[in-house]
Design an enzyme around this catalytic site. Structure first.
Site, PDB file in Angstrom:
ATOM      1  N   TYR A 106       0.864  -1.175   0.000  1.00 40.94           N
ATOM      2  CA  TYR A 106       0.000   0.000   0.000  1.00 40.94           C
ATOM      3  C   TYR A 106       0.906   1.232   0.000  1.00 40.94           C
ATOM      4  O   TYR A 106       1.404   1.661   1.032  1.00 40.94           O
ATOM      5  CB  TYR A 106      -0.929  -0.014   1.202  1.00 40.94           C
ATOM      6  CG  TYR A 106      -1.879   1.149   1.273  1.00 40.94           C
ATOM      7  CD1 TYR A 106      -2.453   1.693   0.129  1.00 40.94           C
ATOM      8  CD2 TYR A 106      -2.228   1.714   2.501  1.00 40.94           C
ATOM      9  CE1 TYR A 106      -3.322   2.761   0.198  1.00 40.94           C
ATOM     10  CE2 TYR A 106      -3.112   2.772   2.582  1.00 40.94           C
ATOM     11  CZ  TYR A 106      -3.655   3.292   1.435  1.00 40.94           C
ATOM     12  OH  TYR A 106      -4.525   4.355   1.515  1.00 40.94           O
ATOM     13  N   ASP A 145      -2.446  -1.278  -4.052  1.00 42.49           N
ATOM     14  CA  ASP A 145      -2.768   0.100  -4.392  1.00 42.49           C
ATOM     15  C   ASP A 145      -1.455   0.874  -4.379  1.00 42.49           C
ATOM     16  O   ASP A 145      -0.939   1.206  -3.312  1.00 42.49           O
ATOM     17  CB  ASP A 145      -3.760   0.652  -3.369  1.00 42.49           C
ATOM     18  CG  ASP A 145      -4.078   2.121  -3.578  1.00 42.49           C
ATOM     19  OD1 ASP A 145      -3.542   2.726  -4.529  1.00 42.49           O
ATOM     20  OD2 ASP A 145      -4.868   2.670  -2.782  1.00 42.49           O
TER      21      ASP A 145
END
Length: 252
Positions: A106, A145
């Protein structure tokens, strides 16, 4: 082998919307890598039969966090990238298997006013060094992400977002440098010209219904694994977050 990555934007919120265990089994996934869990592990009881669980929580409650659910027990598990200033937000988990490393990531957001851009770029440089060290030992598959739309084709309105977090010239170049270090964006490797393929949409203005989105969720593989990539998918029909899951199908 089927691998799934999903920024769930709060795991407890996702659990209220769907039966994660049932969905994962119906999908017949070998591993689910998630980002933005937004919890401490002791705040939730997750039972997914047949899967090992690994969690990396941020020290700040309700913020960031990653997890991996995997059918196959890894040889080794590490958390973070081994640099203290980066390892308090629960952003990375690495599972080691015989043939490869599997990572959930992330990436920090540069934020709307770009006040965290400098840190975001520092993270990027250190992360490339980290995955390069892993890649020198065995191939790497990392997903998550990554908080950047790499090319203009990767978001609906590129010209209006040139100076916005996730599409600054600096962040895009950072991702280019990552790929140049020996890695491939699996989706663009297979579908270099596919338009309208997004994985995140704002909750504002019916953006998802109008497909006004960004592709910021990735499966990235070491270049020497590209021949094994069978497909790279964006599961835009799966709801439960402002992101949708992405999938990598790869030969073992």
């Amino acid at each position: 082998m089927k691998l799934i990555s999903w920024n769930v934007n709060g795991f407890r919120a996702l659990q209220r919307k769907m039966d994660v265990s049932q969905w994962l089994n119906e999908l017949d996934a070998d591993a689910l890598c998630i980002q933005e869990t937004k919890l401490q592990k002791d705040q939730v009881d997750v039972q997914i039969p047949g899967y090992y669980q690994f969690w990396n929580d941020a020290e700040k409650k309700g913020y960031s966090g990653t997890a991996i659910f995997t059918r196959k027990e890894p040889l080794n598990v590490t958390y973070g990238i081994g640099i203290d200033k980066h390892d308090h937000e629960g952003r990375v988990i690495t599972l080691e298997y015989d043939p490869f490393y599997l990572m959930t990531v992330y990436t920090p957001n540069a934020r709307r006013d770009l006040k965290r851009l400098e840190y975001r770029l520092e993270w990027g440089k250190d992360f490339v060094h980290f995955i390069g060290e892993l890649d020198s030992r065995k191939p790497v598959i990392f997903c998550g992400d990554l908080n950047v739309a790499h090319q203009e084709i990767d978001l609906k309105n590129p010209k209006n977002n040139m100076k916005n977090a996730g599409f600054t010239a600096e962040e895009r170049e950072d991702f280019s440098q990552l790929l140049a270090a020996g890695f491939a964006d699996s989706f663009r490797y297979l579908y270099p010209d596919r338009e309208g393929a997004y994985s995140w949409w704002s909750y504002m203005g019916n953006a998802r219904g109008r497909n006004i989105g960004w592709r910021i969720d990735y499966f990235v593989v070491s270049n020497r694994l590209t021949a094994k990539v069978k497909d790279s998918k964006i599961l835009s029909d799966v709801f439960g977050s402002d992101h949708c899951p992405v999938e990598l199908d790869i030969a073992e």
